[in-house]
Motif scaffolding. Structure first.
Motif, PDB file in Angstrom:
ATOM      1  N   THR A   1       0.863  -1.249   0.142  1.00 29.06           N
ATOM      2  CA  THR A   1       0.052   0.029   0.072  1.00 29.06           C
ATOM      3  C   THR A   1       0.685   1.384   0.053  1.00 29.06           C
ATOM      4  O   THR A   1       2.271   1.438   0.162  1.00 29.06           O
ATOM      5  CB  THR A   1      -0.945  -0.029   1.100  1.00 29.06           C
ATOM      6  N   ASP A   2       0.242   2.442  -0.145  1.00 28.88           N
ATOM      7  CA  ASP A   2       1.048   3.565   0.014  1.00 28.88           C
ATOM      8  C   ASP A   2       2.116   3.862  -0.979  1.00 28.88           C
ATOM      9  O   ASP A   2       3.140   4.446  -0.669  1.00 28.88           O
ATOM     10  CB  ASP A   2       1.126   4.035   1.452  1.00 28.88           C
ATOM     11  N   GLU A   3       2.032   3.374  -2.198  1.00 24.14           N
ATOM     12  CA  GLU A   3       2.978   3.639  -3.118  1.00 24.14           C
ATOM     13  C   GLU A   3       3.512   4.994  -3.632  1.00 24.14           C
ATOM     14  O   GLU A   3       2.520   5.561  -3.747  1.00 24.14           O
ATOM     15  CB  GLU A   3       3.006   2.633  -4.341  1.00 24.14           C
ATOM     16  N   ARG A   4       4.868   5.368  -3.514  1.00 20.19           N
ATOM     17  CA  ARG A   4       5.222   6.668  -3.867  1.00 20.19           C
ATOM     18  C   ARG A   4       6.405   6.349  -4.952  1.00 20.19           C
ATOM     19  O   ARG A   4       7.329   5.603  -4.574  1.00 20.19           O
ATOM     20  CB  ARG A   4       5.564   7.218  -2.770  1.00 20.19           C
ATOM     21  N   LEU A   5       6.580   7.098  -5.663  1.00 24.89           N
ATOM     22  CA  LEU A   5       7.812   6.831  -6.728  1.00 24.89           C
ATOM     23  C   LEU A   5       8.620   8.576  -6.495  1.00 24.89           C
ATOM     24  O   LEU A   5       8.006   9.649  -6.442  1.00 24.89           O
ATOM     25  CB  LEU A   5       7.195   7.046  -8.194  1.00 24.89           C
ATOM     26  N   VAL A   6       9.766   8.214  -6.485  1.00 29.02           N
ATOM     27  CA  VAL A   6      10.687   9.341  -6.408  1.00 29.02           C
ATOM     28  C   VAL A   6      11.576   9.112  -7.708  1.00 29.02           C
ATOM     29  O   VAL A   6      12.493   8.065  -7.824  1.00 29.02           O
ATOM     30  CB  VAL A   6      11.653   9.513  -5.115  1.00 29.02           C
TER      31      VAL A   6
ATOM     32  N   ALA B   1      15.120   5.400 -10.473  1.00 25.13           N
ATOM     33  CA  ALA B   1      13.722   5.810  -9.571  1.00 25.13           C
ATOM     34  C   ALA B   1      13.799   4.700  -8.488  1.00 25.13           C
ATOM     35  O   ALA B   1      14.144   4.085  -8.299  1.00 25.13           O
ATOM     36  CB  ALA B   1      12.421   5.666 -10.395  1.00 25.13           C
ATOM     37  N   ALA B   2      13.100   5.784  -7.255  1.00 30.01           N
ATOM     38  CA  ALA B   2      12.999   4.972  -6.089  1.00 30.01           C
ATOM     39  C   ALA B   2      11.600   4.765  -5.717  1.00 30.01           C
ATOM     40  O   ALA B   2      10.681   5.525  -6.117  1.00 30.01           O
ATOM     41  CB  ALA B   2      13.557   5.606  -5.066  1.00 30.01           C
TER      42      ALA B   2
ATOM     43  N   SER C   1      12.628   0.520  -2.807  1.00 27.70           N
ATOM     44  CA  SER C   1      13.335  -0.384  -3.798  1.00 27.70           C
ATOM     45  C   SER C   1      14.089   0.992  -4.859  1.00 27.70           C
ATOM     46  O   SER C   1      13.156   1.647  -5.472  1.00 27.70           O
ATOM     47  CB  SER C   1      12.504  -1.273  -4.421  1.00 27.70           C
ATOM     48  N   VAL C   2      15.393   0.768  -5.160  1.00 29.01           N
ATOM     49  CA  VAL C   2      15.851   1.741  -5.967  1.00 29.01           C
ATOM     50  C   VAL C   2      16.268   1.046  -7.383  1.00 29.01           C
ATOM     51  O   VAL C   2      16.924   0.153  -7.361  1.00 29.01           O
ATOM     52  CB  VAL C   2      17.199   2.597  -5.484  1.00 29.01           C
ATOM     53  N   TYR C   3      15.659   1.541  -8.549  1.00 28.81           N
ATOM     54  CA  TYR C   3      15.749   0.680  -9.827  1.00 28.81           C
ATOM     55  C   TYR C   3      16.544   1.678 -10.716  1.00 28.81           C
ATOM     56  O   TYR C   3      16.449   2.917 -10.748  1.00 28.81           O
ATOM     57  CB  TYR C   3      14.578   0.489 -10.361  1.00 28.81           C
ATOM     58  N   VAL C   4      17.333   0.873 -11.575  1.00 28.98           N
ATOM     59  CA  VAL C   4      18.063   1.569 -12.721  1.00 28.98           C
ATOM     60  C   VAL C   4      17.730   0.822 -13.825  1.00 28.98           C
ATOM     61  O   VAL C   4      17.427  -0.436 -13.942  1.00 28.98           O
ATOM     62  CB  VAL C   4      19.576   1.608 -12.397  1.00 28.98           C
ATOM     63  N   ARG C   5      17.517   1.649 -14.985  1.00 32.93           N
ATOM     64  CA  ARG C   5      17.367   1.255 -16.284  1.00 32.93           C
ATOM     65  C   ARG C   5      18.486   0.560 -16.808  1.00 32.93           C
ATOM     66  O   ARG C   5      19.550   1.447 -17.173  1.00 32.93           O
ATOM     67  CB  ARG C   5      16.407   1.937 -17.284  1.00 32.93           C
ATOM     68  N   GLU C   6      18.592  -0.683 -17.484  1.00 31.66           N
ATOM     69  CA  GLU C   6      20.044  -1.376 -17.846  1.00 31.66           C
ATOM     70  C   GLU C   6      19.357  -2.143 -19.149  1.00 31.66           C
ATOM     71  O   GLU C   6      18.641  -2.909 -18.711  1.00 31.66           O
ATOM     72  CB  GLU C   6      20.789  -2.060 -16.826  1.00 31.66           C
ATOM     73  N   GLY C   7      20.025  -1.980 -20.087  1.00 27.07           N
ATOM     74  CA  GLY C   7      19.617  -2.780 -21.550  1.00 27.07           C
ATOM     75  C   GLY C   7      18.157  -2.590 -21.577  1.00 27.07           C
ATOM     76  O   GLY C   7      17.490  -3.653 -22.138  1.00 27.07           O
ATOM     77  N   GLY C   8      17.481  -1.644 -21.457  1.00 27.64           N
ATOM     78  CA  GLY C   8      16.051  -1.462 -21.560  1.00 27.64           C
ATOM     79  C   GLY C   8      15.100  -1.885 -20.715  1.00 27.64           C
ATOM     80  O   GLY C   8      13.757  -2.005 -20.694  1.00 27.64           O
ATOM     81  N   ARG C   9      15.666  -2.760 -19.374  1.00 27.73           N
ATOM     82  CA  ARG C   9      14.785  -3.183 -18.579  1.00 27.73           C
ATOM     83  C   ARG C   9      15.207  -2.523 -17.078  1.00 27.73           C
ATOM     84  O   ARG C   9      16.385  -1.994 -16.737  1.00 27.73           O
ATOM     85  CB  ARG C   9      14.555  -4.545 -18.520  1.00 27.73           C
ATOM     86  N   TRP C  10      14.338  -2.478 -16.245  1.00 26.57           N
ATOM     87  CA  TRP C  10      14.512  -1.996 -14.911  1.00 26.57           C
ATOM     88  C   TRP C  10      15.153  -3.136 -13.994  1.00 26.57           C
ATOM     89  O   TRP C  10      14.805  -4.341 -14.170  1.00 26.57           O
ATOM     90  CB  TRP C  10      13.099  -1.582 -14.155  1.00 26.57           C
ATOM     91  N   ARG C  11      16.133  -2.912 -13.323  1.00 29.42           N
ATOM     92  CA  ARG C  11      16.954  -3.650 -12.476  1.00 29.42           C
ATOM     93  C   ARG C  11      17.004  -3.143 -11.121  1.00 29.42           C
ATOM     94  O   ARG C  11      17.140  -2.004 -10.954  1.00 29.42           O
ATOM     95  CB  ARG C  11      18.241  -3.764 -13.053  1.00 29.42           C
ATOM     96  N   LEU C  12      17.080  -3.919  -9.961  1.00 30.55           N
ATOM     97  CA  LEU C  12      16.817  -3.475  -8.653  1.00 30.55           C
ATOM     98  C   LEU C  12      18.458  -3.291  -8.243  1.00 30.55           C
ATOM     99  O   LEU C  12      19.216  -4.212  -8.104  1.00 30.55           O
ATOM    100  CB  LEU C  12      16.323  -4.484  -7.753  1.00 30.55           C
ATOM    101  N   ALA C  13      18.812  -1.991  -7.694  1.00 30.20           N
ATOM    102  CA  ALA C  13      20.177  -1.698  -7.395  1.00 30.20           C
ATOM    103  C   ALA C  13      20.346  -1.835  -5.940  1.00 30.20           C
ATOM    104  O   ALA C  13      21.352  -2.270  -5.160  1.00 30.20           O
ATOM    105  CB  ALA C  13      20.663  -0.478  -8.134  1.00 30.20           C
TER     106      ALA C  13
END
Length: 125
Positions: free
Chosen positions: A67-72, A79-80, A102-114
């Motif tokens: 619940t209570d999802e937020r994007l930074v 993005a976090a 969860s901090v994600y980075v886009r690598e090779g066209g897909r989101w990865r968890l960093a």
């Protein structure tokens, strides 16, 4: 213009589902960056390979809710996602409630968890 939060929420839902069905090690092994770290509620920071090994032995979760999802937004390819999770072990017991980041980075066209961090909510409130 703000980024669509939906793809990252879907990844989090898939991750929690994998923790319920016993495929967490495979799921997180495929989604985490090579240098990713998880900072868990028990105060332990684990690198990708340590996460995969620990998930092979971890007890299953039986149910969860997000619940209570937020994007930074952190940049065009980062993005976090912050949310509240309530999870119940399949074996029973009190729920785990925490604020997750969860901090994600886009690598090779897909989101990865960093980076992933759990902050427990006292008394499951």
């Amino acid at each position: 213009m703000p980024r669509d939060i939906t793809p990252l929420v879907r990844l989090e839902l898939a991750g929690w589902t994998s923790l319920c069905d016993g495929t967490g090690s495979d799921f997180y092994g495929s989604i985490m960056t090579d240098d990713a770290v998880m900072v868990l509620a028990d105060g332990v920071a684990r690198a990708r390979d340590e996460v995969m090994a620990s998930l092979r032995e971890a007890p299953a979760w039986g149910a969860f809710e997000i619940t209570d999802e937020r994007l930074v937004e952190l940049g065009p390819d980062a993005a976090a996602l912050i949310y509240t999770a309530r999870a119940f072990r399949a074996a029973g017991g009190p729920p785990f409630v925490g604020i997750m980041t969860s901090v994600y980075v886009r690598e090779g066209g897909r989101w990865r968890l960093a980076l992933y961090q759990q902050t427990p909510v006292p008394d499951g409130d």
